[in-house]
Enzyme design. Structure first.
Site, short mmCIF file in Angstrom:
data_model
loop_
_atom_site.label_atom_id
_atom_site.label_comp_id
_atom_site.label_asym_id
_atom_site.label_seq_id
_atom_site.Cartn_x
_atom_site.Cartn_y
_atom_site.Cartn_z
CE LYS A 15 -4.00 1.94 2.48
NZ LYS A 15 -4.88 1.82 3.65
CB SER A 36 -8.31 0.79 5.32
OG SER A 36 -9.04 1.97 5.14
CB SER A 76 -8.19 3.55 2.34
OG SER A 76 -7.36 3.06 3.36
#
Ligand code: GLN
Length: 431
Positions: A38, A137, A113
């Site tokens: 990420k 997330s 996310s």
């Protein structure tokens, strides 16, 4: 030994912000297996933007602790994945660089996310990815994309090198197609790091031997309350019935504090974000600003240009909540509500080993379907309790509704990440 891998995937779903092409790796347990990271986890020499224009051009001079550990274990870091800007969102639509699409159906969002990480795994581009979870997330995109994602207990994984959104809530965690892969990553990334003072030294080891061992499971009524899609609820109940069939004791219980969990979460995370994001002045990185302006005006211009709408909204909300005279009214109250969530969970855990329910109240919605921020926040209702209470929680696929995956959420007692993973493994094998 060092080898090179060539990584240039066809990225139909826009899972990646950046891929590395040639990557070095060393011999170790992961032995050159590809992992996607990420974009809010610092990678030495690889641009790290948090999905934000304000950090374009930022190339970290150091690795996050988890990255150091992965490299030591022989992982090949092949790219940085798309995300909602600074982790603020539930769909990955808040990325400054455009949305990621859901590999199950590209008209739908992948969740957020960590949507890029989930899509990269779901599309079969990489076997593993790292995400971060502040209020869901990792688990939300795992649920929407039909993969497995674990938010470890708060303090189980070092946050050193994670670009902070809301420090008291977030953890880095593994995402993969199956539970054993998630568990393998946990064995690597939980190695102790004194640079994160909130970390405890508790090596992770899970046997994944498929033994349920007569567990008892709590099912809070509130996890099936208003806003939970009945077809999602029915798929999740089928999974719960499977546990019952395997001899688990199922106890329905109450978690009244769920009513206040979202408010507690959104006050806490915006307050922490307003402070964490204050340092991004856009001077060294980001879109730049006219030098003719005064310091104050150029700071304001760079931040206006550099941050997206949702990030600005949260900075303003957090700044307001912490402003003089309002601390007691908002922040202090949110901490009381947070304490109530913890107390509710600990009371339930006196009678049961695990809490089970849906990960998300709905399946992945269509791109652009939800434009009202408040309506979006409401979809986090079932994931935020684990962050507020610091508990380990996993999402594993448990069925589909209209062709879209549904996630089953298993929440454990503090630092009982292994039991959560073992239980998920049993379900994956037999459910
Ligand atoms: N959707 C939640 C939010 O927008 C959770 C985000 C996260 O876990 N980073 O804050």
């Amino acid at each position: 030994m060092t080898k090179i891998t060539h990584f240039n995937p066809e990225d139909k779903f826009h899972a990646f912000l950046k891929t590395c092409g040639d990557t070095e790796y060393t011999t170790g347990p992961l032995n050159g297996e590809n992992i996607a990271i990420k974009d809010n986890i610092s990678t030495k020499g690889i641009e790290t933007t948090c999905g934000s224009r304000i950090l374009t051009g930022y190339i970290p001079p150091y690795d996050a602790h988890v990255i150091t550990l992965l490299k030591k274990a022989g992982a090949a870091i092949v790219g940085k994945t798309n995300m909602d800007e600074f982790g603020m969102g539930t769909t990955t639509e808040n990325s400054a660089f455009g949305p990621t699409l859901n590999p199950s159906n590209p008209d739908h969002v992948p969740g957020g996310s960590s949507g890029g990480s989930a899509a990269a795994v779901a599309a079969g581009i990489v076997p593993f990815a790292l995400g971060s979870d502040t209020g869901g997330s990792i688990r939300c995109p795992a649920s929407f994309c039909g993969i497995t994602g674990l938010k470890p207990s708060y303090g189980r994984v070092s946050r050193y090198g994670l670009i902070a959104y809301a420090n008291s809530l977030e953890q880095i965690g593994p995402m993969a197609k199956d539970v054993k892969s998630v568990s393998r990553l946990m064995e690597i990334i939980t190695e102790y790091d004194p640079r994160d003072p909130t970390m405890i030294n508790k090596p992770y080891h899970c046997r994944c031997d498929g033994e349920l061992n007569g567990i008892s499971v709590g099912v809070p009524e509130e996890f099936f309350g208003k806003g939970v899609d009945p077809s999602v609820a029915s798929v999740v109940w089928n999974a719960i019935k499977w546990f019952e069939g395997e001899g688990a004791e199922i106890i329905t219980c109450r978690m009244p504090s769920v009513e206040y969990a979202l408010a507690a979460y959104y006050v806490t995370c915006t307050c922490e974000a307003s402070s964490n994001l204050a340092r991004f002045d856009g001077v060294r990185y980001g879109p730049g600003a006219s030098l003719k302006l005064s310091w104050h005006d150029s700071f304001s211009e760079r931040r206006t240009e550099g941050f997206g709408t949702e990030v600005k909204r949260r900075i303003m909300l957090g700044t307001f909540a912490l402003s003089s005279g309002y601390y007691g009214k908002y922040y202090a109250k949110a901490q009381i509500a947070r304490e109530n969530v913890k107390n509710d969970c600990m009371r339930i855990f006196k009678d049961v080993d695990l809490i089970i329910g849906p990960t998300m109240p709905v399946v992945a919605f269509k791109l652009g379907e939800i434009s009202d921020p408040l309506q979006m926040y409401l979809t986090d209702i079932l994931t935020v309790p684990a962050n507020l209470a610091g508990l380990p929680a996993i999402s594993i696929p448990c069925g589909k509704v209209d062709g879209l995956p549904v996630g089953l959420q298993i929440i454990g007692k503090p630092f009982e990440d292994e039991r959560v993973v073992e239980t998920a493994y049993c379900y994956e094998q037999g459910g």
